[in-house]
Write a protein that holds these residues in place. Structure first.
Motif, short mmCIF file in Angstrom:
data_model
loop_
_atom_site.label_atom_id
_atom_site.label_comp_id
_atom_site.label_asym_id
_atom_site.label_seq_id
_atom_site.Cartn_x
_atom_site.Cartn_y
_atom_site.Cartn_z
N LEU A 73 0.83 -1.21 0.00
CA LEU A 73 0.00 0.00 0.00
C LEU A 73 0.86 1.27 0.00
N GLY A 74 2.18 1.08 -0.05
CA GLY A 74 3.07 2.23 -0.07
C GLY A 74 3.26 2.87 1.29
N LEU A 75 2.76 2.23 2.36
CA LEU A 75 2.77 2.88 3.67
C LEU A 75 4.16 2.99 4.28
N ASP A 76 5.10 2.16 3.79
CA ASP A 76 6.47 2.29 4.30
C ASP A 76 7.11 3.59 3.82
N MET A 77 6.48 4.24 2.84
CA MET A 77 7.06 5.47 2.27
C MET A 77 6.47 6.74 2.88
N VAL A 78 5.58 6.60 3.86
CA VAL A 78 4.90 7.78 4.43
C VAL A 78 5.93 8.80 4.93
N MET A 79 6.82 8.35 5.82
CA MET A 79 7.77 9.29 6.40
C MET A 79 8.78 9.77 5.36
N GLY A 80 9.22 8.85 4.49
CA GLY A 80 10.18 9.23 3.45
C GLY A 80 9.63 10.36 2.58
N CYS A 81 8.39 10.19 2.11
CA CYS A 81 7.79 11.21 1.24
C CYS A 81 7.57 12.50 2.01
N PHE A 82 7.14 12.37 3.25
CA PHE A 82 6.91 13.58 4.06
C PHE A 82 8.22 14.37 4.22
N LEU A 83 9.27 13.67 4.60
CA LEU A 83 10.53 14.36 4.87
C LEU A 83 11.12 14.94 3.60
N LEU A 84 10.94 14.22 2.49
CA LEU A 84 11.44 14.76 1.23
C LEU A 84 10.68 16.04 0.85
N ALA A 85 9.36 16.04 1.09
CA ALA A 85 8.58 17.24 0.81
C ALA A 85 9.10 18.42 1.64
N MET A 86 9.54 18.14 2.88
CA MET A 86 10.11 19.19 3.73
C MET A 86 11.42 19.71 3.14
N VAL A 87 12.26 18.76 2.69
CA VAL A 87 13.56 19.16 2.11
C VAL A 87 13.33 20.02 0.88
N VAL A 88 12.46 19.54 -0.02
CA VAL A 88 12.25 20.24 -1.29
C VAL A 88 11.59 21.60 -1.05
N GLY A 89 10.70 21.65 -0.03
CA GLY A 89 10.00 22.90 0.25
C GLY A 89 10.85 23.90 1.02
N GLY A 90 12.01 23.47 1.51
CA GLY A 90 12.84 24.35 2.32
C GLY A 90 13.73 25.27 1.50
#
Lengths: 102, 238
Positions: B170-187
């Motif tokens: 279900l892709g749930l192992d990627m929840v934190m990875g995607c979240f943190l990447l969004a933070m990096v890219v948005g910073g």
């Protein structure tokens, strides 16, 4: 040292894990209370905060499966285009889920 | 700058509530991830009460999943503790990065807020600080949201876990990875940050391949921090 998980043993392990984790949550600010916040320390902290994230993500992207890679690529792309985290994260998870159904 | 500083560390009820609400949407995913943990822990043979106690008091998903890998009728105590410490050692760095703002709070508040520090709310609060906005409400309120939904998800997983028997599909192992990447890219992005990130990424990968397990986050983050002191910014915020 081995601990039996029957009875109280499992609970004791869980509590010990909680203590170790709490030590990591508190240890950083405890140590910093002895460090004068100089210009150089500020620079170090500022550079380190982004680096924590990058250091977490790099092995996920390089050593992960194609689902993980596509998820990260999708999130990065949508984040750059829309600048909104939630759609970017949702799309990344969806991308991984879809690719892994194939 | 001094004026801005006095505002940034403020922590009051509206800020905490606003932080809670800002992290609530991501908490849907955290609930699912927690349910996956609840189910996996049941399958590993933990009792229901031990599972709930663990999620409530440890509140660190990656370390909890790693402990399950080591679970059996007998558990190597020190191996589990070293693994938990290594995976959670990034909290040490997070605490250090938050210290310039946390030091304005009383010790009780300072350590109290850190109880719920984790990846997502820490990243959100650091991003707020870098934009010149108060971030401690995000840390505490967001942390409470993540904690609540993590425990709630764990509980769901124990009783209704079969819906997430395979969180990876279900892709749930990627929840934190995607979240943190969004933070990096948005910073903040500039050449200096990109060079620092590249050094952090390369160091992390080298540690991932050649150093003991779970050391990569610390190694990469410290390497990035050192790079940041070598290449200082030109601003005169001394």
């Amino acid at each position: 040292m081995n601990v039996e998980t029957a009875g109280i043993g499992a609970l004791a392990i869980a509590l010990a894990m909680a203590v170790v984790t709490l030590a990591t949550r508190w240890g950083g600010i405890y140590v910093m209370s002895f460090v004068p916040i100089s210009y150089r320390v500020k620079q170090f902290i500022q550079a380190m905060s982004g680096s924590v994230l990058v250091a977490l993500l790099a092995p996920m992207a390089i050593a992960g499966d194609n689902g993980a890679r596509l998820a990260l690529l999708t999130t990065a792309t949508i984040m750059l285009l829309l600048k909104k985290p939630l759609p970017a994260i949702a799309a990344g998870i969806l991308a991984a889920a879809l690719l892994r159904q194939l | 700058m001094a004026n801005a500083d006095t505002e940034l560390y403020q922590l009051n009820r509206p800020l905490v509530w606003s932080g809670f609400k800002q992290l609530a949407p991501i908490s849907i995913f955290v609930t699912a991830f927690g349910a996956a943990f609840g189910l996996a822990a049941t399958q590993a043979g933990l009792s229901d009460s031990t599972i709930v106690v663990m999620s409530t008091l440890v509140f660190a998903g990656a370390a909890q999943f790693a402990a399950l890998d080591l679970w059996g009728t007998q558990i190597p105590f020190f191996t589990v503790m070293i693994t938990v410490f290594a995976i959670n050692a990034r909290h040490l760095l997070m605490g250090a990065t938050l210290y310039p703002w946390l030091r304005h709070l009383s010790p009780a508040k300072r350590y109290g807020v850190m109880l719920v520090a984790s990846d997502a709310n820490w990243a959100m609060s650091m991003q707020a600080f870098s934009r010149g906005q108060p971030g401690l409400g995000l840390l505490l309120g967001g942390g409470l949201a993540l904690w609540f939904f993590w425990v709630f998800g764990t509980w769901l997983g124990i009783y209704f876990g079969n819906a997430v028997s395979d969180p990876k599909s279900l892709g749930l192992d990627m929840v934190m990875g995607c979240f943190l990447l969004a933070m990096v890219v948005g910073g903040e992005k500039n050449l200096r940050m990109l060079v620092i990130w590249a050094i952090a990424a390369i160091s992390s990968l080298l540690a991932y391949w050649y150093l003991p397990e779970n050391s990569h986050v610390i190694v990469g983050a410290l390497a990035g921090g050192v790079a940041g002191t070598v290449w200082g910014t030109q601003d005169n915020e001394r």
